[in-house]
Design an enzyme around this catalytic site. Structure first.
Site, PDB file in Angstrom:
ATOM      1  N   HIS A   1      46.748  41.349  46.176  1.00  0.00           N
ATOM      2  CA  HIS A   1      45.485  41.551  45.471  1.00  0.00           C
ATOM      3  C   HIS A   1      45.441  42.857  44.683  1.00  0.00           C
ATOM      4  O   HIS A   1      44.362  43.404  44.428  1.00  0.00           O
ATOM      5  CB  HIS A   1      44.296  41.470  46.425  1.00  0.00           C
TER       6      HIS A   1
ATOM      7  N   HIS B   1      40.918  45.928  49.828  1.00  0.00           N
ATOM      8  CA  HIS B   1      41.105  45.630  48.420  1.00  0.00           C
ATOM      9  C   HIS B   1      42.135  46.581  47.798  1.00  0.00           C
ATOM     10  O   HIS B   1      42.142  47.780  48.091  1.00  0.00           O
ATOM     11  CB  HIS B   1      39.777  45.762  47.667  1.00  0.00           C
TER      12      HIS B   1
ATOM     13  N   SER C   1      36.707  47.539  50.788  1.00  0.00           N
ATOM     14  CA  SER C   1      36.965  48.447  49.675  1.00  0.00           C
ATOM     15  C   SER C   1      37.772  49.634  50.177  1.00  0.00           C
ATOM     16  O   SER C   1      37.526  50.140  51.271  1.00  0.00           O
ATOM     17  CB  SER C   1      35.650  48.944  49.064  1.00  0.00           C
TER      18      SER C   1
ATOM     19  N   GLU D   1      39.364  34.801  48.888  1.00  0.00           N
ATOM     20  CA  GLU D   1      38.984  36.066  49.510  1.00  0.00           C
ATOM     21  C   GLU D   1      37.848  35.833  50.510  1.00  0.00           C
ATOM     22  O   GLU D   1      36.681  35.716  50.122  1.00  0.00           O
ATOM     23  CB  GLU D   1      38.556  37.063  48.427  1.00  0.00           C
TER      24      GLU D   1
ATOM     25  N   TYR E   1      35.908  33.573  46.107  1.00  0.00           N
ATOM     26  CA  TYR E   1      35.455  34.141  47.391  1.00  0.00           C
ATOM     27  C   TYR E   1      34.931  33.079  48.340  1.00  0.00           C
ATOM     28  O   TYR E   1      34.561  31.976  47.935  1.00  0.00           O
ATOM     29  CB  TYR E   1      34.358  35.181  47.133  1.00  0.00           C
TER      30      TYR E   1
END
EC number: 3.5.1.23
Length: 899
Positions: free
Chosen positions: A117, A227, A380, A568, A616
């Site tokens: 990713h 991520h 994140s 995701e 997602y």
């Protein structure tokens, strides 16, 4: 006859040794970098974010596992340095594997391809239009490089398949990620949230692969959810982001640890002071100490992080919050307590008792490390949180806006505003977690039990979901994207007046949608409360915009079960799926509906972005909030319920030993693809210049911590992707010949480390082309730093564009100009020994007639000198602890970590 007797005796001795291995394993690497200029970078959907060079080359890392008793029963798992997997890439890879190995060895059932990713890989490799719009359609060069690289990696893994011991460990890494949609997470039931300590998936799981005969480490395959968005949407260099940092550091650590073991064993064999110390019951370092020194060296040499401390009081950006998961097997174990025992290392177990060096971790050349993606949806790496660019204040928590605007709300990484260092730190966190698990895995019994796999294609547009312990009743919908999709995230904000958490959508955009392509009432009801922006399910011109058919798979190695998902998953979505699968496999073991050696303590891993990409997947509760992740959940609020239901059906089939078949098959849309990317027409230099000329020379001298830089007249990198080669090299001038055991020779050790990592198991084609880039050929006059004195010796590559510390930047003076320049940069870490270096550029120029000609350019030599205030943190074994007179300091001899 005598030879026959010797062979027979050897065979009898071999088979007389009790075998604790249940599997065969092989690993390999393939270059998937693709075009590094002009092509849009995949992930942020920013049309102006086109590639202008390389930070790190991209690779596919493949692992094949096979049942020892039945080697044809196997599966291949591939982790790519790419934004996601591609359905079309998977189809082409399997097609090529069938052409090579026949129809019954590899198929879409037992080949799983995932993406890390990274948002800094070339776009244009997916077959559905929405994902290729910003790349001006399909990019054949990206697609072909990816397919060939994955095939190369799998071929290499296939060729290196042999008996292996597989060890498993899991833990929690809490310092490398945060939840970027915490308000959506809070909408999940309180009793469910209370089962977990964090609102982000902190699970890290790692498989340690060791050679069954020698015990030497051959690879590590891990999963962790974060991520790959440490590099933001202003980055223009192709890069593997924080996952690449972790993988490079692990592989460098393995080389550093092996070099230290070789040196210490040589000392022992030569009867030096260290050997005498050990013989007297002194302080010969054990595997843990050598591993720590190697980790410090790797963090410096591979990532340029000089302040690594693995003790209390570590600098906050480097502090790793990690604790291990315990298992029933581990609790039942009686761990060895002999001095020097390190985690039940298989090298010690395999080596005869008392054999010298059995206390050290050992590694084969070409150790392959992959840190694959997991439940990445709402994670994140920007661990400081999201702040407004204009005020510096935190963004609005519910909408992720600043004064109503999403464009100003950006996440901050641990080293903000230095995104590259932030990526290195997040990679370092994963690296240190992986090392902890690699160590711990050796304290557990090797994996055993069945190897199995099941896979099925699903038509996600209309699955009926039944009520169960794990699912709520409902049905899925044709794909659609919500208004908040256009708002982006705090990792990469969107545009216009869209905001996250909006269940109605801006009035103007509702009008525009209704004028262009209004969704049906049935679709709006099915997708509610999502306000639909793009009803992609009903768009078929010029071809499908998003997938209708996705793929799910289960891969099993004893008690390890890998759930391969086509998108995701959010943190809680992943947790629900893992809980459901764990309960099902545990129940089977407890009721006897299993086979011998299958454990009652299964470990479930979620492999994200695998097989197909379908955006997602959130929980039903998170979907109601309609933040970015919910708005991008394609098939409506029951998407997760449908996947859980179908995964449990796969699990039941696997437990019962029952085959499964797919009622649907994915389309092959390659012939329908549109590509609007213009070709390279011409490269040009002024009449008095040549390609490869240096227009800006480096400085004569650099200290550690500085960046060497040179600018060359260049050509478009798209002319030659330089697959398995490099666009740039850092070369060291040396008179030291290549030696098997480099000892403490600085140049020899550095060259040994570089070459050791390039010996990863690979198909023959991966190394052969490298010979065309001579590492010792002249590149113009070899002048000294004063411009007059000739230099003696050979130039040897010590870094190239695969490394974190280098950057190849390509740029034009004007947008459509045929003239271009290449800037080569090298960050000089403390791990770099003093010496004379230069930068070399490799390019290929296209003439007006279409001919492409290779060329090279070299900078003037420059000297790297030691900074007066530098310390020995992380310096390689070649110089660690060396005294001014060239001797060895006692601390270095005894393997202590120099701070």
């Amino acid at each position: 006859m005598a030879a026959f007797i010797v062979v027979a005796a050897f065979a009898l001795a071999w088979f007389a040794i009790p075998c604790r291995c249940y599997y065969l394993s092989g690993s390999g690497v393939g270059d998937i970098t693709g075009p590094v200029a002009d092509v849009n970078l995949m992930g942020y959907a920013n049309p102006v974010q086109t590639a202008q060079g390389v930070h790190t080359r991209l690779f596919a890392r493949a692992f094949i596992f096979a049942q020892q008793a039945n080697p044809r029963r196997r599966f291949a798992y591939v982790s790519m340095d790419a934004c996601m997997a591609s359905q079309l890439v998977t189809l082409r890879v399997v097609q090529r594997l069938k052409a090579i190995y026949g129809d019954d060895l590899y198929s879409t059932d037992n080949v799983a391809i995932s993406g890390t990713h990274t948002h800094a890989s070339p776009a244009g490799f997916l077959q559905y239009l929405l994902y290729d719009i910003t790349s001006l359609g399909f990019v054949e060069a990206t697609f072909d490089a990816m397919v060939q690289g994955v095939v190369t990696a799998i071929q290499a893994a296939h060729d290196s398949l042999r008996p292996a011991l597989l060890f498993l460990a899991s833990g929690d890494l809490t310092s490398a990620s945060v939840n970027r949609s915490p308000t959506a997470y809070l909408n999940n039931p309180e009793e469910e949230r209370s089962m977990y300590d964090t609102d982000v998936d902190t699970d890290m799981t790692l498989v340690r692969v060791a050679d069954a005969a020698s015990g030497a480490g051959r690879g590590a395959l891990g999963w962790f959810a974060v991520h790959c968005t440490s590099l933001n949407n202003t980055n223009r260099l192709v890069s593997g982001d924080n996952k690449a940092a972790a993988q490079l550091a692990i592989e460098w650590w393995a080389a550093e640890a092996e070099l230290r073991a070789l040196n210490l064993l040589a000392e022992m064999a030569n009867g030096t002071t260290a050997a005498a110390d050990a013989a007297a019951g002194g302080d010969m370092p054990n595997a843990a100490e050598v591993s720590m020194i190697a980790a410090a060296a790797a963090s410096s040499a591979a990532l340029g992080l000089e302040e690594l401390k693995m003790t209390e009081g570590a600098n906050e950006p480097y502090k790793t919050m990690f604790h291990l998961h315990t298992t029933r097997e581990r609790k039942r174990m009686v761990l060895a307590s002999e001095p020097g025992f390190h985690g039940g290392d298989p090298a010690q177990q395999a080596a005869p008792e008392g054999q010298a060096g059995s206390q050290f971790l050992r590694f084969e050349p070409g150790f392959v490390a992959a840190m694959a993606q997991a439940s990445v949806g709402d994670t994140s790496p920007n661990t400081q949180g999201a702040f407004c660019l204009d005020t510096g204040l935190p963004c609005d928590r519910a909408s992720s806006t600043c004064n109503g605007r999403n464009e100003l709300c950006h996440g901050r990484g641990p080293a903000w505003p230095d995104d590259r260092t932030s990526a290195a730190i997040i990679g370092l966190q994963q690296f240190l977690g992986a090392l902890r698990l690699y160590d711990t895995a050796g304290t557990q019994p090797p994996l055993s039990g069945r190897l199995d796999f099941r896979s099925v294609y699903l038509d996600m547009t209309n699955i009926s979901v039944s009520a169960s312990e794990w699912t709520r009743p409902g049905r899925t919908c044709p794909p659609a994207m919500g208004m908040s999709f256009a708002a982006g995230t705090t990792d990469g904000p969107g545009a216009f007046d869209f905001t996250q958490g909006d269940t109605r959508g801006p009035p103007l955009w509702r009008i525009v949608r209704n004028l262009v392509l209004p969704p049906s009432r049935e679709q709006q009801a099915c997708q509610a409360p999502k306000p639909i922006l793009l009803d992609t399910g009903q768009i078929t011109v010029p071809y499908l915009w998003q997938p209708r058919i996705t793929q799910i798979s289960l891969l099993r190695l004893g008690r390890l079960v890998i759930a391969c998902v086509p998108g995701e998953f959010s943190t809680m979505a992943g947790r629900r799926l893992k809980r459901a699968l764990k309960a099902r496999f545990t129940m089977a073991a407890n009721t006897g509906n299993s086979v011998p050696n299958d454990s009652d303590d299964p470990v479930i891993v979620l492999s994200g972005l695998t097989g197909t990409y379908s955006s997602y997947i959130t929980t039903w509760e998170e979907y109601q909030v309609q933040r970015y992740e919910g708005a991008s959940t394609l098939y409506g609020p029951h998407t997760l319920d449908a996947y859980i239901q179908e995964f449990l059906r796969l699990a039941d089939a696997m437990i019962a030993g029952r085959p499964v078949t797919s009622d649907v098959q994915p389309p092959d849309l390659e012939l329908h693809q549109i590509s609007l990317l213009a070709p390279v027409v011409l490269d040009w230099v002024p009449p008095t210049a040549s390609f490869g000329d240096v227009t800006e020379q480096p400085q004569p001298n650099y200290c550690h911590g500085q960046t060497a830089r040179a600018v060359f007249r260049a050509a478009n990198p798209r002319n030659n992707l330089r697959t398995n080669l490099t666009f740039m090299a850092v070369e060291l001038l040396t008179t030291t010949p290549k030696v098997e055991n480099p000892g403490i020779e600085t140049a020899a050790a550095l060259m040994w480390l570089w070459e050791r990592q390039r010996q990863r198991q690979s198909a023959a084609a991966i190394e052969a082309p490298a010979a065309t880039d001579s590492r010792t050929s002249p590149c113009g006059a070899e002048l000294g730093t004063n411009g007059s004195t000739a230099l003696a010796g050979q130039w040897r590559i010590v870094y190239d564009d695969r490394d974190w510390m280098t950057r190849f930047k390509w740029h034009r003076p004007q947008k459509l100009s045929p003239e271009s320049f290449a800037t080569l940069e090298w960050d000089i870490s403390l791990a770099v020994p003093e010496g004379i270096y230069r930068l070399r550029y490799f390019g290929d120029a296209k003439s007006l007639t279409g001919n492409i000609s290779p060329f090279q350019g070299c900078s003037a030599p420059f000297q790297v000198v030691r900074r007066q205030d530098a310390v020995d943190v992380g310096r390689p074994v070649s110089s660690l602890g060396q005294t001014n007179d060239g001797g060895q300091a006692p601390a270095a001899r005894r393997g202590e970590l120099v701070r």
